[in-house]
Design an enzyme around this catalytic site. Structure first.
Site, PDB file in Angstrom:
ATOM      1  N   CYS A 114      22.127 -14.257  19.851  1.00  0.00           N
ATOM      2  CA  CYS A 114      21.986 -14.424  21.313  1.00  0.00           C
ATOM      3  C   CYS A 114      23.506 -13.797  21.997  1.00  0.00           C
ATOM      4  O   CYS A 114      23.503 -13.713  23.043  1.00  0.00           O
ATOM      5  CB  CYS A 114      22.018 -15.859  21.640  1.00  0.00           C
ATOM      6  N   HIS A 255      24.055 -16.312  28.927  1.00  0.00           N
ATOM      7  CA  HIS A 255      22.998 -16.233  28.040  1.00  0.00           C
ATOM      8  C   HIS A 255      21.989 -17.303  28.634  1.00  0.00           C
ATOM      9  O   HIS A 255      22.340 -18.447  28.906  1.00  0.00           O
ATOM     10  CB  HIS A 255      23.425 -16.420  26.897  1.00  0.00           C
ATOM     11  N   ASN A 285      14.185 -17.439  26.601  1.00  0.00           N
ATOM     12  CA  ASN A 285      15.367 -17.006  25.821  1.00  0.00           C
ATOM     13  C   ASN A 285      14.876 -15.766  25.063  1.00  0.00           C
ATOM     14  O   ASN A 285      14.211 -15.728  24.086  1.00  0.00           O
ATOM     15  CB  ASN A 285      15.786 -18.035  25.020  1.00  0.00           C
TER      16      ASN A 285
HETATM   17  N1  COA Z   1       7.169 -30.701  23.758  1.00  0.00           N
HETATM   18  C1  COA Z   1       7.218 -32.175  23.676  1.00  0.00           C
HETATM   19  N2  COA Z   1       8.345 -32.854  23.223  1.00  0.00           N
HETATM   20  C2  COA Z   1       9.190 -32.387  22.514  1.00  0.00           C
HETATM   21  C3  COA Z   1       9.134 -31.067  22.351  1.00  0.00           C
HETATM   22  C4  COA Z   1       8.234 -30.084  23.103  1.00  0.00           C
HETATM   23  N3  COA Z   1       8.234 -28.872  22.826  1.00  0.00           N
HETATM   24  N4  COA Z   1      10.263 -30.602  21.463  1.00  0.00           N
HETATM   25  C5  COA Z   1      10.583 -31.918  21.017  1.00  0.00           C
HETATM   26  N5  COA Z   1      10.281 -33.082  21.662  1.00  0.00           N
HETATM   27  C6  COA Z   1      10.151 -34.324  21.644  1.00  0.00           C
HETATM   28  C7  COA Z   1      11.183 -34.899  20.271  1.00  0.00           C
HETATM   29  O1  COA Z   1      10.238 -34.959  19.326  1.00  0.00           O
HETATM   30  C8  COA Z   1      11.873 -36.074  21.013  1.00  0.00           C
HETATM   31  O2  COA Z   1      10.901 -36.960  20.812  1.00  0.00           O
HETATM   32  P1  COA Z   1      11.289 -38.302  20.283  1.00  0.00           P
HETATM   33  O3  COA Z   1      12.450 -38.771  21.314  1.00  0.00           O
HETATM   34  O4  COA Z   1      10.268 -39.332  20.292  1.00  0.00           O
HETATM   35  O5  COA Z   1      11.948 -38.228  18.772  1.00  0.00           O
HETATM   36  C9  COA Z   1      12.005 -35.563  22.298  1.00  0.00           C
HETATM   37  O6  COA Z   1      11.100 -34.656  22.630  1.00  0.00           O
HETATM   38  C10 COA Z   1      13.377 -35.125  22.494  1.00  0.00           C
HETATM   39  O7  COA Z   1      13.722 -33.975  21.677  1.00  0.00           O
HETATM   40  P2  COA Z   1      15.300 -33.631  21.419  1.00  0.00           P
HETATM   41  O8  COA Z   1      14.942 -32.549  20.262  1.00  0.00           O
HETATM   42  O9  COA Z   1      16.413 -34.350  21.505  1.00  0.00           O
HETATM   43  O10 COA Z   1      15.023 -32.696  22.938  1.00  0.00           O
HETATM   44  P3  COA Z   1      16.393 -32.021  23.392  1.00  0.00           P
HETATM   45  O11 COA Z   1      16.733 -32.303  24.934  1.00  0.00           O
HETATM   46  O12 COA Z   1      17.676 -31.708  22.631  1.00  0.00           O
HETATM   47  O13 COA Z   1      15.856 -30.428  24.043  1.00  0.00           O
HETATM   48  C11 COA Z   1      15.909 -28.326  23.000  1.00  0.00           C
HETATM   49  C12 COA Z   1      15.415 -29.632  22.702  1.00  0.00           C
HETATM   50  C13 COA Z   1      15.439 -27.221  21.853  1.00  0.00           C
HETATM   51  C14 COA Z   1      15.418 -27.740  24.396  1.00  0.00           C
HETATM   52  C15 COA Z   1      17.358 -28.243  22.857  1.00  0.00           C
HETATM   53  O14 COA Z   1      17.909 -29.022  22.135  1.00  0.00           O
HETATM   54  C16 COA Z   1      18.015 -26.925  23.312  1.00  0.00           C
HETATM   55  O15 COA Z   1      18.119 -26.217  24.083  1.00  0.00           O
HETATM   56  N6  COA Z   1      18.762 -26.711  21.944  1.00  0.00           N
HETATM   57  C17 COA Z   1      19.591 -25.245  22.006  1.00  0.00           C
HETATM   58  C18 COA Z   1      19.022 -24.323  22.237  1.00  0.00           C
HETATM   59  C19 COA Z   1      20.066 -23.145  22.208  1.00  0.00           C
HETATM   60  O16 COA Z   1      20.922 -23.181  22.961  1.00  0.00           O
HETATM   61  N7  COA Z   1      20.019 -22.226  21.204  1.00  0.00           N
HETATM   62  C20 COA Z   1      21.198 -21.384  21.103  1.00  0.00           C
HETATM   63  C21 COA Z   1      20.938 -20.159  21.265  1.00  0.00           C
HETATM   64  S1  COA Z   1      19.858 -18.987  20.978  1.00  0.00           S
END
Ligand code: COA
Length: 330
Positions: A114, A255, A285
């Site tokens: 990224c 980004h 993304n």
């Molecule tokens: N749909 C529904 N529920 C989902 C899900 C989806 N697509 N993905 C995860 N969940 C659930 C999880 O299982 C979890 O459930 P639980 O609380 O019962 O265990 C809950 O939602 C929260 O999951 P979590 O992983 O803590 O969510 P989050 O708020 O961290 O969001 C991302 C997940 C991936 C969106 C986030 O972590 C993110 O954006 N990460 C960084 C991405 C990034 O910057 N990449 C770098 C550059 S490429």
């Protein structure tokens, strides 16, 4: 002594027409539109239906060339940032060179996920600053759908396909152009965002296919924490290095990985949301493409003007991160 600076003199972008909405994804994985929008800011993304990443880049570059009124044969260097090259080799820069007819150019690919575009534009600017080259084409493009596991809700919802490109040329005014850049890597982050299959460590076998090693894997929570801090820190640093405050910034081009990361960066810089280019809702993304794609869209809408202060900022796999300060030159 006058010092050559690199100005961005043209921009172009392309996204494939096919739209994959959150509602489409509800049919593929256990997710829902509301969760995706509130956790990431994404409503839909684009997916290419054939061809490689170079085929996304070609129309972006053609838009850029038309906009500048020059032919591809005038390009000296092509720097192509991508993690989804058409093939491991030849470089996608060479594939693109052939497709657009950039006969006299030489080129190479950059793999910085990224942050690929901020790495690439920083290098491209320095090729101009040496005086050795007059027209450097910097492309950020990725066909992320080619490495997505559409049964994995943790990643499938986040990524999309797209391309963006800028042309760098010597600036007629040394106070305009790419004025500063600060880049970082931290290889200890490699374990949280990667694709393990297909390289020399795990060449493709039936086993690597069965184990889904040719797909992107991410520990979203781990990446989120460092991305929020990394992107905000480096954006603040680039302001400080150039004696700027948020009030001096006309546009932040972040980004687009997660709207919450973008908001946190803008807050840290003391920027109003109206000064942030945000198109994650429409494209998700697109990895190396996010920054040039947004920049080109905004420029074509007439919102980017000569003399404005732009900050480009990114965080991605590696980890890699960085920021670039540009004073718009045309
Ligand atoms: N749909 C529904 N529920 C989902 C899900 C989806 N697509 N993905 C995860 N969940 C659930 C999880 O299982 C979890 O459930 P639980 O609380 O019962 O265990 C809950 O939602 C929260 O999951 P979590 O992983 O803590 O969510 P989050 O708020 O961290 O969001 C991302 C997940 C991936 C969106 C986030 O972590 C993110 O954006 N990460 C960084 C991405 C990034 O910057 N990449 C770098 C550059 S490429």
């Amino acid at each position: 002594m006058s010092k050559i600076k690199a100005a961005i003199t043209s921009v172009g972008h392309f996204v494939p027409p096919k739209v994959l909405t959150n509602f489409d994804l509800e049919k593929l994985v256990d997710t829902n539109d509301e969760w995706i929008r509130t956790r990431t800011g994404i409503s839909e993304r684009r997916v290419a239906e054939g061809g490689g990443t170079s085929d996304l880049a070609v129309p972006a570059v053609q838009m850029l060339l038309k906009n500048r009124g020059i032919g591809a044969e005038e390009i000296d260097v092509i720097i192509f940032a991508t993690v989804t090259p058409d093939m491991f080799f030849p470089a996608t820069a060479c594939v693109l060179q052939e497709k657009i007819g950039a006969k006299k150019a030489w080129g190479f690919d950059i793999s910085a996920a990224c942050s690929g575009f901020v790495y690439a534009i920083s290098l491209g600017a320095q090729l101009i600053e040496t005086g050795a080259y007059k027209k450097v084409l910097v492309v950020g493009a990725d066909k992320m759908s080619s490495i997505m596991d559409y049964t994995d809700r943790n990643t499938a919802i986040l990524f999309g396909d797209g391309a963006g490109a800028v042309l760098l040329e010597p600036s007629s005014d040394e106070k305009l152009g790419v004025l500063d850049h600060k880049l970082y890597s931290d290889g200890s982050g490699g374990q949280y965002l990667y694709m393990s299959g297909g390289g020399s460590l795990n060449p493709p076998t039936h086993e690597t296919i069965d184990k889904k090693m040719h797909y992107l894997v991410q520990d979203g929570k781990a990446v989120f924490k460092v991305a929020v801090k990394g992107m905000a820190d480096v954006s603040e640093e680039i302001l400080q290095r150039n004696n700027l405050t948020g009030a001096d910034v006309d546009w932040l081009i972040p980004h687009q990985a997660n709207l919450r990361i973008i908001d946190a960066t803008a807050d840290r810089m003391g920027l109003d949301k109206s000064k942030v280019m945000i198109n994650i809702g429409r494209y998700g993304n697109t990895t190396a493409a996010t920054i040039p794609l947004a920049l080109s869209e905004w420029w074509h809408e007439g919102k980017v003007k000569k003399g404005q202060n732009l900050v480009l900022a990114s965080f991605g796999a590696g980890y890699t991160w960085g920021a670039v300060y540009v004073k718009w030159a045309y």
